[in-house]
Design a protein around this motif. Structure first.
Motif, mmCIF file in Angstrom:
data_model
loop_
_atom_site.group_PDB
_atom_site.id
_atom_site.type_symbol
_atom_site.label_atom_id
_atom_site.label_comp_id
_atom_site.label_asym_id
_atom_site.label_seq_id
_atom_site.Cartn_x
_atom_site.Cartn_y
_atom_site.Cartn_z
ATOM 1 N N ALA A 113 0.760 -1.260 -0.062
ATOM 2 C CA ALA A 113 0.028 -0.031 -0.188
ATOM 3 C C ALA A 113 0.952 1.135 -0.244
ATOM 4 O O ALA A 113 1.063 1.820 0.751
ATOM 5 N N LEU A 114 1.555 1.400 -1.136
ATOM 6 C CA LEU A 114 2.549 2.552 -1.413
ATOM 7 C C LEU A 114 1.909 4.079 -1.323
ATOM 8 O O LEU A 114 0.737 3.953 -2.265
ATOM 9 N N SER A 115 2.387 4.867 -0.527
ATOM 10 C CA SER A 115 2.142 6.428 -0.874
ATOM 11 C C SER A 115 3.329 7.211 -1.109
ATOM 12 O O SER A 115 4.572 6.805 -0.562
ATOM 13 N N PRO A 116 3.173 8.214 -1.854
ATOM 14 C CA PRO A 116 4.340 8.940 -2.147
ATOM 15 C C PRO A 116 4.830 9.855 -0.987
ATOM 16 O O PRO A 116 4.059 10.359 -0.286
ATOM 17 N N LEU A 117 6.318 9.811 -0.988
ATOM 18 C CA LEU A 117 6.790 10.565 0.396
ATOM 19 C C LEU A 117 7.531 11.795 -0.263
ATOM 20 O O LEU A 117 7.570 12.696 0.171
ATOM 21 N N ARG A 176 12.051 8.553 -7.298
ATOM 22 C CA ARG A 176 10.550 8.774 -6.381
ATOM 23 C C ARG A 176 10.733 7.904 -5.039
ATOM 24 O O ARG A 176 11.243 6.812 -5.359
ATOM 25 N N SER A 217 8.611 6.374 -1.639
ATOM 26 C CA SER A 217 7.246 6.062 -1.346
ATOM 27 C C SER A 217 7.407 5.234 -0.014
ATOM 28 O O SER A 217 8.415 4.517 0.166
ATOM 29 N N ARG A 218 6.212 5.066 0.756
ATOM 30 C CA ARG A 218 6.404 4.317 1.830
ATOM 31 C C ARG A 218 5.087 3.373 1.957
ATOM 32 O O ARG A 218 3.843 3.835 1.365
ATOM 33 N N CYS A 219 5.184 2.017 2.589
ATOM 34 C CA CYS A 219 4.184 1.202 2.376
ATOM 35 C C CYS A 219 3.593 1.187 3.740
ATOM 36 O O CYS A 219 4.110 0.923 4.697
ATOM 37 N N ALA A 220 2.224 1.391 3.772
ATOM 38 C CA ALA A 220 1.674 1.412 5.069
ATOM 39 C C ALA A 220 1.171 0.061 5.603
ATOM 40 O O ALA A 220 1.016 -0.069 6.813
ATOM 41 N N THR A 221 1.388 -1.023 4.697
ATOM 42 C CA THR A 221 1.347 -2.292 5.254
ATOM 43 C C THR A 221 2.529 -2.754 6.064
ATOM 44 O O THR A 221 2.298 -3.231 7.261
ATOM 45 N N LEU A 278 7.326 16.852 -2.450
ATOM 46 C CA LEU A 278 6.926 16.424 -3.693
ATOM 47 C C LEU A 278 7.505 17.289 -4.785
ATOM 48 O O LEU A 278 7.262 17.058 -5.992
#
Length: 140
Positions: free
Chosen positions: A10-14, A37, A39-43, A92
């Protein structure tokens, strides 16, 4: 698509660490476009670094237009990354002059990631670490 960090990403851009050129298909595109880029995984809490290079100078050979590389940052190493992102006024915006962008945006993690022509090829995703030297972050 190959999993970059875990079985349920569940990647979100950091941060957009670096960018050169205009993306293909957009007005002003002139053969080359690159970005890096983060990203961080919420999972699982891991980070993922993605580097993409596009060069369409040869219109007869679409297979060579796009190359992708990925690195995984372990959850334990994400604390440093999250602190850097938190200190950045514009995570960003790749043109930002903060330590995050000056340090991690100046290069990609060390060699070890196999380049891929598409983001869907399965391949091992090597680990990357962030080190701080004289206050400036870099890849280790």
């Amino acid at each position: 698509m190959v999993n970059r960090c875990c079985d349920r990403p569940a990647l979100s851009p950091l941060a957009r660490l670096a960018q050169r050129g205009v993306p293909h298909g957009n007005r002003g595109h002139d053969d080359a476009y690159d970005h890096t880029r983060l990203s961080r995984c919420a999972t699982c809490g891991s980070g993922v670094v993605e580097s993409h290079s596009h060069d369409c100078w040869d219109p007869s050979d679409h297979s060579s237009w796009d190359m992708y590389w990925w690195w995984r940052i372990d959850p334990a190493d994400m604390d440093v990354v999250l602190e850097l992102v938190g200190d950045c006024p514009a995570p960003l915006k790749p043109g930002c002059d903060c330590r995050l962008h000056r340090g991690l945006g100046a290069s990609t993690p060390p060699a070890g990631a196999l380049s891929r022509e598409t983001p869907y090829e399965k391949a091992p995703v090597p680990a990357a670490k962030v080190r701080i030297d004289d206050g400036i972050p870099g890849w280790a």
